[in-house]
Scaffold this motif. Structure first.
Motif, short mmCIF file in Angstrom:
data_model
loop_
_atom_site.label_atom_id
_atom_site.label_comp_id
_atom_site.label_asym_id
_atom_site.label_seq_id
_atom_site.Cartn_x
_atom_site.Cartn_y
_atom_site.Cartn_z
N TRP A 209 -5.33 12.36 0.60
CA TRP A 209 -5.99 12.20 1.91
C TRP A 209 -5.77 13.43 2.77
N ASN A 212 -7.80 16.33 1.40
CA ASN A 212 -9.21 16.13 1.71
C ASN A 212 -9.49 16.43 3.18
N SER A 344 -14.20 14.25 9.92
CA SER A 344 -13.56 13.98 8.62
C SER A 344 -12.88 12.62 8.62
N TYR A 348 -13.87 9.28 6.32
CA TYR A 348 -12.93 8.50 5.50
C TYR A 348 -13.14 7.00 5.72
N HIS A 351 -16.23 5.38 4.07
CA HIS A 351 -16.33 5.31 2.62
C HIS A 351 -16.88 3.97 2.11
#
Length: 380
Positions: A209, A212, A344, A348, A351
């Motif tokens: 995480w 990313n 970002s 997440y 998703h």
């Protein structure tokens, strides 16, 4: 760097002669002064409110810079105007974005009117015969040819149709292909051979995480002007000298490697591995192609900045070719980067919705043809 991305705008350059009381910019006799290159900040213009740094960027000390490239991510909210429709303001920006996204939705995404499902069906059935590895391989060949190809043709295209029109010609097929590849990847990520499954290990998930999250700070810093992305303002090939460029000259490549590594750690399948190799390979090519295009546009100035930067993160710094200013943080804590960070985190949490949307697209199957069929039939 030609990989598409969306960012915040640069402000209008401050008038250097606006006030006799304003401190003089740092100018070196052997250097050229251009927009956003000076580093001196009027102390009286700095607010005590810590959040003010997001509405008006603070400039770093650039006395060790060549002063031939732009200061990336500089933003001043006071310079932003809504404007009327047709002017270079935010009303026109949102109208332009709405228009291009509507075109993508109608002509590509929505099965009854679009051709995205026809395209994927052709790849999957006629060419790949149901093998998802071949489909993602085909995407990994077609997308770079279209995306990087149109980026490379930009100097010629702009001469023919103008910079703004060429941006639309470049963006439309790139958005369509990117959408289809992303949706196909999400719905087939677990296909193929399962090499490993460490996604349930807590520290692996946390590390993936964080990697990313950090990757997005590299992936989208090359153009900070949203109005240029939407062709509201004339698109330019920018030569940046500050910000993440000090760490790596090709942040999109580094960001893609990080993003791919994080996702491959979580999904250890042959399909995901192949897709990540294709993405990284495209960005590796973009390093060479981006340098070539920047040299063609900026000539000697780019070569000088190239000498002070590196593709490998931090290499130019440890070799002494790049010197980080003491207040380097000012180049990183800027509104565009904060927006990317917030986006970002939002991606997440989105998703599950992405996975649901990809499943819907997969299960919807083929709805042959589209809204332009009458035109095609007329020609036939």
């Amino acid at each position: 760097q030609e990989v598409a991305s969306f960012h915040l705008p640069n402000p209008t350059t401050r008038n250097l002669a606006s006030s006799a009381a304003a401190p003089a910019p740092i100018v070196h006799p052997h250097r050229t002064l251009s927009s956003h290159l000076y580093s001196t900040e009027d102390p009286s213009s700095i607010s005590n409110n810590p959040l003010s740094i997001l509405t008006k960027s603070q400039l770093s000390n650039r006395e060790n810079d060549l002063m031939i490239g732009e200061d990336s991510g500089v933003y001043n909210f006071d310079n932003e105007k809504w404007g009327a429709l047709g002017e270079a303001g935010w009303v026109t920006f949102f109208a332009a974005v709405a228009t291009i996204l509507t075109a993508v939705a109608v002509l590509w995404i929505y099965p009854p009117t679009g051709y995205g499902d026809d395209f994927v069906y052709f790849l999957e059935t006629d060419l790949a015969h149901g093998n998802p590895h071949i489909v993602t391989l085909l995407f990994g060949i077609i997308f770079p040819i279209v995306h990087s190809g149109l980026a490379s043709l930009r100097p010629y295209g702009e001469q023919l149709v103008g910079a703004r029109t060429w941006r639309v010609i470049f963006a439309f097929p790139s958005l369509c292909l990117a959408y289809s590849w992303i949706v196909y990847f999400i719905s087939h990520a677990h296909a193929g051979i399962q090499f490993y499954d460490i996604s349930q290990i807590g520290w692996v998930h946390a590390l993936a995480w964080l990697t990313n999250f950090a990757s997005f700070l590299f992936l989208y810093p090359s153009v900070y002007n949203l109005k240029e992305v939407a062709a509201v303002e004339k698109p330019k090939t920018h030569l940046w000298e500050t910000g993440v460029i000090r760490i790596t000259r090709h942040p999109q490549y580094v960001g893609q490697v990080m993003w791919s590594a994080a996702h491959l750690a979580m999904v250890g399948t042959s399909f995901t591995a192949l897709t990540m190799v294709l993405l990284v390979g495209h960005h590796a090519f973009a390093c060479w192609n981006g340098d070539r295009r920047l040299e063609a546009e900026h000539g000697e100035n780019f070569l000088k900045i190239k000498e002070k930067t590196s593709v490998i993160p931090f290499q130019a710094i440890w070799e002494g070719r790049q010197v980080l200013p003491d207040d380097y943080w000012k180049e990183l804590v800027r509104a565009p980067i904060v927006l990317i960070a917030v986006g970002s985190i939002g991606a997440y949490f989105a998703h599950p919705y992405m996975q649901a949307g990809a499943a819907l697209a997969k299960n919807s199957g083929l709805n042959a043809g589209g809204i332009l069929d009458p035109i095609f039939l007329e020609f036939n």
